[in-house]
Design an enzyme around this catalytic site. Sequence first.
Site, mmCIF file in Angstrom:
data_model
loop_
_atom_site.group_PDB
_atom_site.id
_atom_site.type_symbol
_atom_site.label_atom_id
_atom_site.label_comp_id
_atom_site.label_asym_id
_atom_site.label_seq_id
_atom_site.Cartn_x
_atom_site.Cartn_y
_atom_site.Cartn_z
ATOM 1 N N GLU A 193 -7.027 5.202 8.040
ATOM 2 C CA GLU A 193 -6.527 6.096 7.295
ATOM 3 C C GLU A 193 -7.659 7.396 6.679
ATOM 4 O O GLU A 193 -8.112 8.107 6.635
ATOM 5 C CB GLU A 193 -5.317 6.761 6.428
ATOM 6 C CG GLU A 193 -3.885 6.476 7.353
ATOM 7 C CD GLU A 193 -2.548 5.254 6.769
ATOM 8 O OE1 GLU A 193 -2.910 5.515 5.239
ATOM 9 O OE2 GLU A 193 -1.777 5.370 7.246
ATOM 10 N N SER A 252 4.212 -1.330 10.100
ATOM 11 C CA SER A 252 5.735 -2.191 10.746
ATOM 12 C C SER A 252 5.706 -3.296 10.046
ATOM 13 O O SER A 252 6.935 -3.623 10.630
ATOM 14 C CB SER A 252 5.436 -1.578 12.096
ATOM 15 O OG SER A 252 5.155 -0.148 12.702
ATOM 16 N N HIS A 255 -9.172 1.664 4.680
ATOM 17 C CA HIS A 255 -7.951 1.410 5.624
ATOM 18 C C HIS A 255 -8.244 2.624 6.731
ATOM 19 O O HIS A 255 -9.108 3.655 6.835
ATOM 20 C CB HIS A 255 -7.032 2.169 4.697
ATOM 21 C CG HIS A 255 -5.828 2.184 4.860
ATOM 22 N ND1 HIS A 255 -5.416 3.766 6.453
ATOM 23 C CD2 HIS A 255 -4.418 1.132 5.182
ATOM 24 C CE1 HIS A 255 -3.474 2.565 6.504
ATOM 25 N NE2 HIS A 255 -3.408 1.886 5.541
ATOM 26 N N GLY A 296 2.851 2.486 10.792
ATOM 27 C CA GLY A 296 3.957 3.640 10.748
ATOM 28 C C GLY A 296 4.556 4.186 11.637
ATOM 29 O O GLY A 296 5.564 5.188 12.082
ATOM 30 N N GLY A 302 3.399 -0.990 4.427
ATOM 31 C CA GLY A 302 3.245 0.472 4.110
ATOM 32 C C GLY A 302 4.754 1.439 3.499
ATOM 33 O O GLY A 302 4.700 0.486 2.493
ATOM 34 N N GLY A 303 5.384 1.631 4.608
ATOM 35 C CA GLY A 303 6.234 2.305 4.314
ATOM 36 C C GLY A 303 7.554 0.697 3.533
ATOM 37 O O GLY A 303 8.163 1.646 2.327
ATOM 38 N N ASN A 313 0.900 -1.274 0.149
ATOM 39 C CA ASN A 313 0.112 0.000 0.405
ATOM 40 C C ASN A 313 0.465 1.520 0.248
ATOM 41 O O ASN A 313 1.829 1.694 1.044
ATOM 42 C CB ASN A 313 -1.262 -0.204 0.906
ATOM 43 C CG ASN A 313 -2.048 1.800 1.455
ATOM 44 O OD1 ASN A 313 -2.019 2.138 0.124
ATOM 45 N ND2 ASN A 313 -2.858 1.635 2.714
ATOM 46 N N TRP A 314 0.905 1.804 -0.992
ATOM 47 C CA TRP A 314 2.059 3.351 -1.717
ATOM 48 C C TRP A 314 1.515 4.692 -0.709
ATOM 49 O O TRP A 314 2.449 5.557 -0.423
ATOM 50 C CB TRP A 314 2.150 3.272 -2.741
ATOM 51 C CG TRP A 314 2.947 2.001 -3.247
ATOM 52 C CD1 TRP A 314 3.453 1.392 -2.698
ATOM 53 C CD2 TRP A 314 3.713 2.369 -4.785
ATOM 54 N NE1 TRP A 314 4.752 0.412 -3.786
ATOM 55 C CE2 TRP A 314 4.534 1.039 -4.855
ATOM 56 C CE3 TRP A 314 3.638 3.300 -5.779
ATOM 57 C CZ2 TRP A 314 5.793 0.833 -5.850
ATOM 58 C CZ3 TRP A 314 4.126 2.935 -7.297
ATOM 59 C CH2 TRP A 314 5.205 1.862 -6.948
ATOM 60 N N LYS A 315 0.281 4.262 -0.503
ATOM 61 C CA LYS A 315 -0.283 5.629 0.589
ATOM 62 C C LYS A 315 -0.689 6.926 -0.857
ATOM 63 O O LYS A 315 0.090 6.403 -1.639
ATOM 64 C CB LYS A 315 0.187 5.794 2.102
ATOM 65 C CG LYS A 315 -0.599 4.800 2.613
ATOM 66 C CD LYS A 315 0.121 4.520 3.930
ATOM 67 C CE LYS A 315 -0.149 3.095 4.742
ATOM 68 N NZ LYS A 315 0.173 2.843 5.984
ATOM 69 N N GLU A 370 -5.251 -4.411 10.544
ATOM 70 C CA GLU A 370 -3.886 -3.436 10.585
ATOM 71 C C GLU A 370 -4.413 -2.824 12.063
ATOM 72 O O GLU A 370 -4.799 -1.704 12.076
ATOM 73 C CB GLU A 370 -3.836 -2.374 9.974
ATOM 74 C CG GLU A 370 -4.054 -3.161 8.367
ATOM 75 C CD GLU A 370 -3.456 -1.943 8.009
ATOM 76 O OE1 GLU A 370 -2.097 -2.686 7.373
ATOM 77 O OE2 GLU A 370 -3.635 -1.183 7.311
HETATM 78 P P1 13P Z 1 3.415 0.486 8.089
HETATM 79 O O1 13P Z 1 4.004 -0.708 7.373
HETATM 80 O O2 13P Z 1 3.523 1.483 7.054
HETATM 81 O O3 13P Z 1 2.913 0.784 8.745
HETATM 82 O O4 13P Z 1 1.849 0.634 7.500
HETATM 83 C C1 13P Z 1 1.301 0.023 7.437
HETATM 84 C C2 13P Z 1 0.207 0.159 6.285
HETATM 85 O O5 13P Z 1 -0.915 0.867 6.201
HETATM 86 C C3 13P Z 1 -0.638 -0.546 5.268
HETATM 87 O O6 13P Z 1 -2.409 -0.499 4.831
#
Ligand code: 13P
Length: 247
Positions: free
Chosen positions: A97, A207, A95, A172, A228-229, A9-11, A166
Amino acid sequence: MRKLLIGGNWKMHKGIKETEEFSKVLLNKEIKTEGIDVFIAPPFTSIPTAVEIFKDTGISIGAQNLFWEEEGAYTGEVSSLFLKELGVKWVIIGHSERRNNFFETNEKVRKKVKKALQKDLNVVICIGEKEEEREEGRAKEVVEKQLQEGLLGLEYNPEKLSIAYEPVWAIGTGRTPHPEDAQRMHSIIREILGKKGEEVRIMYGGSVKTNNVGDFLKQGDIDGALIGGASLDPDSFAEIIKIARGI
Ligand code: 13P
């Protein structure tokens, strides 16, 4: 047997140029994806580029959201029809967010899931408790409500619907639950889903990095990871795929 599912997930990261750069490095590694499913969800505007580059590579492209109507006066929204037209195969819905910054309720999540399934997209629904909910001992209750309201009355093919657990406090932050604690929550989620739960893939997200992904994926009820990251770096994303294939 549930196939492992790895999603990036590149956000709100990587426009077209950076998508091209990432892809070049990743594909140069000649990564193998046999035996697992892999998708990347770039921002909407980078989707056409990603679809083109990853065609026939074993990596599918997803979107990070969609709208529940197909067309109309909905300024700023993106239709499932447009995503299908681009060749999108996956969509992430609900998600944290989006729930927290854009007021996405369980009811809105359900409407989006319904439309996505109707359009034969593979859906990943994100659920997870916030830190204070966890501290109050309400994690299970929160997750159960998100699942029940998010899926209320929906008929679904368990092969087309996956869940990403999640915990919001792990996203993050570099903090994660112990893999055995995550396993316990995944098993609870499977139970809540009832009979279909046996087939639904439940990913862990929050994470996930190269140094912990293996410990999560070894748990019996953890069927994948939403990253994510660490998915933004082609070296670490390639390494995660490699580790998943070795499980
Ligand atoms: P991180 O891997 O950056 O913690 O993000 C997780 C995430 O929100 C995947 O959707």
